[in-house]
Scaffold this active site. Structure first.
Site, mmCIF file in Angstrom:
data_model
loop_
_atom_site.group_PDB
_atom_site.id
_atom_site.type_symbol
_atom_site.label_atom_id
_atom_site.label_comp_id
_atom_site.label_asym_id
_atom_site.label_seq_id
_atom_site.Cartn_x
_atom_site.Cartn_y
_atom_site.Cartn_z
ATOM 1 N N LYS A 98 0.825 -1.202 0.000
ATOM 2 C CA LYS A 98 0.000 0.000 0.000
ATOM 3 C C LYS A 98 0.870 1.267 0.000
ATOM 4 C CE LYS A 98 -4.162 -1.920 0.131
ATOM 5 N NZ LYS A 98 -5.074 -1.990 1.266
ATOM 6 N N ARG A 137 -3.665 -10.522 3.504
ATOM 7 C CA ARG A 137 -3.852 -10.529 2.041
ATOM 8 C C ARG A 137 -2.627 -9.872 1.424
ATOM 9 N NH1 ARG A 137 -5.857 -7.140 -1.988
ATOM 10 N NH2 ARG A 137 -7.203 -8.152 -3.558
#
Length: 277
Positions: free
Chosen positions: A217, A257
Site C-alpha cells: 500500500k 492478504r
C-alpha cells in the site's frame, strides 16, 4: 484467533494471495485468464492458503467496470483455480458476481464495501451460506480518499465495522462465517493506516476473525521513500509488507492478504512457532 466455519484451524494466520484479473491494478494486474491462473498457481507454490480473485481495481481513483466485464474477467479464473484444488475467495462488491463465482466454486466472498455498494449482497451471501468478509468502507475508489476524515480512526472504524456486522447478522449471515477487515488504505491517509495497525488488538476484540490487507500500500511507499522524497514503487515494498504480516499475525489476524506470498508465509509461521514455544 476465532475460526471460520468451513475453514479448519491451522494454528496460525492464513496467507491469502492476491490474483488481480485486471489491467489497471495499482501493483500487479493479470488481464488474461491464462496469466491470472498462472499467477495463482505460482502463489500456491509459494505457500498461499487461499487465493483472492478480483476483477475490479480498487486503487485510489479507479473507475468501476461494468458487471458483465467483471464477470468476464473473474469467472474463468475462479473455475481454472478451483479445478486444480485451490481454495478461492472472490473479491467483489456485486451480489451477482458473488453468486456466480460461488456457484463456480469460490468458497468465500470478500466485499470491500461491507455490503454498502450493493443492497443485495448481504442477503445473497446469507443464502449462499459461505464466509463473508465485510471491510470498512466509506465510498468508491474514485473519491474515497476525500472521505479520510477522522478524529479517532480506531474508534470510528470500530464503530462503523460494528454497524456492518449488525447489518450482516440481520441479513442472516452466520456469525461464525463473518470476518471483518479494517480497510487499510481505503479512505485512510498514512497516519490512519498506522494507527489501525497498532489498534488491531482492539479490532480483534470484536470477536470476529480479521482479514488484514496492507500489502504494497501507498503508506509503505511513503515510509520507504528515498532521500529526495520519491515514494518507493509497489513491487519494492514486499519486505515491509512481510513485516506487517508479522504485526497482523501477532495481533491474531485470521489472514493477511498479500501480493508476494512466500515472505509472509514464512513470517506467519515464525510468529506461530514463537507463540507455541
Amino acid at each position: 484467533m476465532p475460526d471460520v466455519v468451513g475453514f479448519p484451524g491451522l494454528g496460525r494466520t492464513r496467507v491469502m494471495g492476491v490474483v488481480n484479473a485486471t489491467p489497471d491494478s495499482f501493483s500487479d494486474g493479470h488481464p488474461t485468464t491464462t496469466q491470472a491462473v498462472r499467477h495463482g498457481l505460482a502463489l500456491l507454490e509459494q505457500g498461499a492458503d487461499l487465493l483472492d480473485v478480483g476483477g475490479e481495481s480498487t486503487r485510489p481513483g479507479a473507475q468501476r467496470v461494468a458487471e458483465a466485464e467483471e464477470l468476464r474477467r473473474v469467472v474463468p479464473v475462479v473455475e481454472g483455480l478451483v479445478a486444480v484444488g485451490a481454495v478461492v475467495s472472490i473479491d467483489t462488491m456485486r451480489a451477482s458476481v458473488a453468486r456466480t463465482c460461488v456457484e463456480a466454486g469460490a468458497q468465500l466472498v470478500n466485499d470491500v464495501s461491507g455490503g454498502l455498494a450493493d443492497p443485495e449482497m448481504l442477503p445473497t451471501v446469507a443464502a449462499l451460506v459461505v464466509p463473508y468478509v465485510a471491510m470498512h468502507w466509506r465510498g468508491h475508489s474514485i473519491d474515497m480518499q476525500q472521505r479520510a476524515d477522522y478524529v479517532d480512526v480506531v474508534a470510528e472504524v470500530t464503530a462503523e465495522l460494528l454497524e456492518r456486522r449488525d447489518a450482516a447478522l440481520a441479513a442472516g449471515i452466520d456469525p461464525g462465517r463473518l470476518l471483518l477487515d479494517p480497510g487499510i488504505g481505503f479512505a485512510k491517509q498514512g497516519p490512519h493506516s498506522w494507527s489501525l495497525l497498532r489498534g488491531l488488538p482492539q479490532l480483534a476484540a470484536l470477536g470476529h476473525p480479521l482479514l488484514v490487507g496492507a500489502s504494497r500500500k501507498a503508506f509503505l511507499g511513503d515510509l520507504l521513500a528515498d532521500p529526495s522524497g520519491e515514494r518507493r514503487p509497489p513491487v519494492e515494498r514486499d519486505a515491509a509488507s512481510a513485516a506487517l504480516s508479522v504485526v497482523a499475525a501477532q495481533a491474531g489476524a485470521w489472514a493477511v492478504r498479500v501480493h508476494d506470498v512466500r515472505p509472509s508465509a514464512d513470517a506467519v509461521r515464525v510468529v506461530a512457532a514463537v507463540r507455541s514455544a
